[in-house]
Design an enzyme around this catalytic site. Structure first.
Site, PDB file in Angstrom:
ATOM      1  N   GLU A 123      46.504  43.595  38.125  1.00  0.00           N
ATOM      2  CA  GLU A 123      46.822  42.859  39.344  1.00  0.00           C
ATOM      3  C   GLU A 123      47.733  41.664  39.111  1.00  0.00           C
ATOM      4  O   GLU A 123      48.527  41.304  39.961  1.00  0.00           O
ATOM      5  CB  GLU A 123      45.520  42.391  40.018  1.00  0.00           C
ATOM      6  N   TYR A 156      41.192  33.595  33.675  1.00  0.00           N
ATOM      7  CA  TYR A 156      41.496  33.695  35.097  1.00  0.00           C
ATOM      8  C   TYR A 156      40.709  32.693  35.944  1.00  0.00           C
ATOM      9  O   TYR A 156      39.522  32.484  35.721  1.00  0.00           O
ATOM     10  CB  TYR A 156      41.189  35.116  35.554  1.00  0.00           C
ATOM     11  N   GLU A 198      37.661  44.889  46.067  1.00  0.00           N
ATOM     12  CA  GLU A 198      39.088  44.752  46.335  1.00  0.00           C
ATOM     13  C   GLU A 198      39.916  45.431  45.247  1.00  0.00           C
ATOM     14  O   GLU A 198      40.933  46.064  45.541  1.00  0.00           O
ATOM     15  CB  GLU A 198      39.474  43.274  46.451  1.00  0.00           C
ATOM     16  N   ARG A 234      40.233  32.592  39.333  1.00  0.00           N
ATOM     17  CA  ARG A 234      39.559  32.991  40.575  1.00  0.00           C
ATOM     18  C   ARG A 234      38.414  33.934  40.207  1.00  0.00           C
ATOM     19  O   ARG A 234      38.599  35.130  40.062  1.00  0.00           O
ATOM     20  CB  ARG A 234      40.556  33.672  41.513  1.00  0.00           C
ATOM     21  N   ASP A 283      40.922  45.050  39.033  1.00  0.00           N
ATOM     22  CA  ASP A 283      39.587  44.492  38.825  1.00  0.00           C
ATOM     23  C   ASP A 283      38.481  45.464  39.244  1.00  0.00           C
ATOM     24  O   ASP A 283      38.678  46.322  40.091  1.00  0.00           O
ATOM     25  CB  ASP A 283      39.417  43.192  39.635  1.00  0.00           C
ATOM     26  N   HIS A 327      35.432  39.169  36.597  1.00  0.00           N
ATOM     27  CA  HIS A 327      36.060  38.441  35.493  1.00  0.00           C
ATOM     28  C   HIS A 327      35.021  37.660  34.700  1.00  0.00           C
ATOM     29  O   HIS A 327      33.859  37.647  35.036  1.00  0.00           O
ATOM     30  CB  HIS A 327      37.112  37.458  36.025  1.00  0.00           C
ATOM     31  N   ASP A 355      35.978  45.116  41.128  1.00  0.00           N
ATOM     32  CA  ASP A 355      35.216  44.832  42.344  1.00  0.00           C
ATOM     33  C   ASP A 355      35.777  45.649  43.508  1.00  0.00           C
ATOM     34  O   ASP A 355      36.675  46.468  43.345  1.00  0.00           O
ATOM     35  CB  ASP A 355      35.203  43.323  42.646  1.00  0.00           C
TER      36      ASP A 355
END
Length: 776
Positions: A9, A287, A86, A289, A82, A332, A84
């Site tokens: 991403e 990371y 999303e 976020r 990722d 993450h 998750d």
DNA sequence: CAGTGAGCGAGCTTCCGCTTGACTT
């Protein structure tokens, strides 16, 4: 031609991973989502089972084009977004848009960016999880339905351009609710009693401070207590010591980083995020976020070595933390330095400070508990039943406190330090130096700061790490909330002091209620919140997000079907839209203050087309009545709290205060604050001037000051044209011609310009059409 | 630069979550 194309991403992540994988792998980034619901129209086909209409936004077209051609040439494509909801959706959209062949497409995931983790991931690909993708589609479609159906209701019933949404509307509600709590709070006071005893300690006299656990409601009770203490003897009843320990806070997540950077460094949440982004892009931190407090085993081992090197084995204690926050997806690691052995980094001052904070927090999380000893002494009073209590706290072993101490929202940043009590035994008689009873007031609930609002949202499971900062910005940009400082007020309080045998009473003043960078709801924020509460209670429920998240989880587990979930939601949601559109009245937050004693007319406040206003008289239908009078509310006053007196004041302007050079002077409040008008010229009032009380003398002074300033501002005039002049403004010289201003190119000196030069500049400026600024 | 508060009604506004630059002032 590449053998393997890996898509992640973030481009910074791509760069790092490429190093681990070697030359057979090309690692590219999708820059987040590559498709979204169409913005034009609705983007969801309600009559067709809520079929989403996905499009590729303009700013993603190039990315998609590049990825598509690379994917076409690669023999294997690895979708490494990722792990998750999303991330899974991003992988799925990539598969769809790039038209990837399932035979040579592999989905891989990893939680940490280490060589081993990535090689492991490559060795264990899995199929795309369509259930997880469906859960994301449900989330996306639900948010679109709420946002794009509720917002237009606001345009019709409150004001155009407003917005409502699952997250932002609840965020504003939190602030509105808190403001009302504060407005309704009744301040009470009580007397807090403290005593100072003198104790001999190794030949020196030291003070022992103690407090009475009980507080007295009135001055009289406090006084009576002091009276009783006049000839009392004070005896130590009990000394108890209790060991306690304190443990370090877990490593940073986005939310806790924002909170601590706000408390310790004074950064706004968006400031914190952009500084963190810089550190991340430079490879200095992981990371930024994330909702995970997990550290990779590599990080834990490095931290252990570093702690032992710096402080010795005694200070080291490795710990694995578990995430407790609602709805965490843990794609993450926690936010930590990439290389824990580096205590500081190069970069701007702010980057260095934020890095240092992250380093300390991470290191401290892998350190021993601090051991403390808490001592409590109770002291009997011979003439009263109450007891004084003294408490002390001594750090026996500092442990993690050597490095890091977590701040608290409620109090200012006070470092943990020892409160040492003198050596005292049971039955010791104490010599009392003084006893003080001070009036203390209860405190109103605190207003939210940006950071404490983020904390609250996270606790409620509302919003995600990537959206905390944007949410705060959005609700301010929409005008629902303002971040402001507010001056405190003075108040008086009573203190009674017993010293020797006399009681002295004093009245002192203190400042209270000072607020710095706090979030306040605006009038429009309050009106919108009330409207939504009345008409969309389901969405405004603080538990709404948590409830739908449960259903998204069921979809992700394969136990529910996303279209059905959305359908049942829409069945209860859409009627609310229909009903609220039926309302004939517009919501304007009108509040009737009462009747003006002078004119006998009704005084009311409400939101008008151009903001909050006071109205004198009623909008009586048609011909009979005279029109009501209107006046805008001034900054600092609000519909909900303005008083009749404040409202009536506003009608006293514009006010004529006399004349000067045969022309009258009037004072009024305009768009840019209070001003004087004289001879068709305008002069702003000074900071200390009050438009309601300013007198002629001061007004003339202001007019003359202004004239002098204007005089000095003229650099050059032209005989040919009195309307065109070169003036000296706030940003240097400029040309003023017929009420328009023009920039002078930096290459020329303003004094050297001829009239012809000026005309040329004006001519040129006229040709370039100023692009209309889009309101943010 | 210093108002407004009536009404008609083009054409537009708006959500949340993933990601970075590309833009003025």
């Amino acid at each position: 031609m590449v053998e393997n194309l890996v898509i992640v991403e973030s481009p910074a992540k791509a760069k790092t991973i490429e190093k681990f994988l070697g030359k057979d792998y090309l690692v590219k980034s999708s820059f987040g989502h590559i498709r979204d619901l169409d913005k034009k129209g609705f983007g969801v086909d309600i009559d067709n089972n809520f079929k989403p209409n996905y499009i590729i936004p303009d700013d993603k077209k190039n990315v998609v084009k590049e990825l598509k051609s690379l994917a076409h040439d690669a023999s294997t494509v690895w979708l490494a977004s990722d792990e998750d909801r999303e991330g899974e959706a991003i992988a799925w959209h990539l598969k769809e848009v790039l038209e990837l062949d399932p035979k040579n497409t592999k989905r891989i995931v990893f939680h940490e960016i280490t060589k081993n983790a990535i090689l492991d991931a490559i060795n264990s690909p899995r199929p795309l999880d369509v259930n997880l993708v469906d859960a994301q589609q449900a989330r996306r479609v639900l948010d679109r339905l709420v946002g794009f159906e509720a917002s237009p209701v606001l345009w019709k019933k409150v004001k155009p351009q407003l917005s409502a949404g699952r997250v932002q509307s609840v965020a504003v509600r939190l602030i509105v609710d808190r403001e009302r709590e504060i407005n309704n709070f009744k301040i009470t006071s009580a007397f807090r009693v403290t005593a100072v005893f003198l104790v001999e300690d190794a030949g020196k006299t030291v003070e022992l401070k103690a407090e009475l656990p009980k507080r007295f409601d009135t001055r009289e009770e406090a006084h009576a207590f002091l009276e009783k203490c006049k000839n009392a003897t004070f005896t130590v009843e009990d000394v108890s010591t209790k060991p306690t320990k304190r443990s370090p806070a877990p490593p940073f997540t986005t939310s806790t980083l924002q909170q601590e950077a706000s408390r310790k460094l004074g950064f706004s949440v968006s400031q914190t995020m952009s500084i963190a982004q810089k550190l991340y892009e430079a490879g200095k931190i992981t990371y930024m976020r994330t909702d995970s407090v997990n550290l990779s085993s590599l990080a834990i081992n490095t931290a252990k070595a570093k702690v032992e090197e710096l402080f010795g084995d005694k200070y080291s204690k490795t710990r694995q933390y578990k995430t407790s926050s609602k709805g965490a997806q843990e794609a993450h690691e926690a936010i930590r330095p990439t290389y824990l052995d580096k205590e500081s980094v190069s970069g701007t001052k702010q980057e260095q400070r934020l890095y240092e904070l992250i380093w300390k927090r991470t290191i401290a999380s892998q350190m021993s508990d601090a051991l403390l000893e808490k001592t409590t002494i109770s002291i009997l009073i011979s003439s009263a039943n109450e007891k004084f209590v003294a408490t002390g706290e001594v750090i026996v072993f500092d442990g993690f406190l050597k490095v890091y101490f977590e701040s608290n929202d409620d109090e200012e940043d006070k470092q943990s330090s020892d409160i040492i009590l003198p050596p005292i035994k049971v039955n010791d008689k104490l010599n009392c130096a003084s006893i003080n009873a001070s009036q203390r007031f209860t405190q109103k609930p605190p207003r939210y700061t940006e950071a404490s609002l983020v904390k609250k949202l996270e606790e409620q499971g509302i919003g995600r790490p990537s959206t905390y900062a944007p949410i705060i910005t959005t609700i301010q940009n929409r005008g629902y909330v303002v971040k402001e400082d507010r001056q405190g007020n003075e108040r008086q309080f009573i203190t009674l002091t017993l010293k020797g045998n006399s009681i002295k009473e004093q009245t002192k003043t203190e400042n209270y209620g000072f607020e710095k960078a706090k979030l306040f709801p605006t009038d429009i924020g309050i009106v919108v919140t009330d409207f939504l509460l009345k008409n969309f209670d389901m969405v405004m429920d603080y538990n709404f997000t948590a409830k739908v998240e449960e259903q998204f989880d069921r979809i992700a587990e394969g136990n529910a079907e996303w279209n059905q979930m959305i359908e049942s939601f829409y069945k209860s949601f859409h009627p609310l839209v229909e009903n609220s559109l039926q309302l004939s009245e517009k919501a304007n937050g009108e509040r009737v203050l009462g009747i003006d004693p002078v004119s006998g007319k009704q005084v009311s406040v409400k939101i008008g087309r151009f903001g909050p206003l006071v109205q004198l008289g009623e909008t009586t239908d048609g011909e009979t009545g005279e029109k009501p009078k209107f006046a805008s509310l001034q900054p600092g006053t609000h519909i909900e709290t303005i008083t009749m007196e404040q409202a009536l004041e506003l009608f006293k302007l514009p006010r004529e205060i006399g004349s000067f050079e045969d022309k009258k002077i009037t004072v009024a409040i305009g768009k840019f604050g209070p001003y004087l008008r004289h001879d068709n010229k305008f002069v702003s009032l000074g900071k200390g001037d009050d438009p309601f009380s300013i007198h002629l003398e001061r007004a003339i002074e202001l007019i003359q000051n202004k004239r002098e300033k204007d005089e000095n501002a003229i650099i050059k005039t032209f005989e040919q044209d009195a309307d065109t002049r070169i003036l000296n403004g706030r940003w240097g010289a400029y040309i003023s011609s017929k009420k328009n201003n023009y920039k002078i190119p930096k290459t020329v000196k303003a004094e050297d310009l001829t009239y012809e030069d000026c005309l040329e500049i004006i001519e040129k400026a006229g040709q370039t059409v100023k692009p209309k600024r889009k309101k943010k």
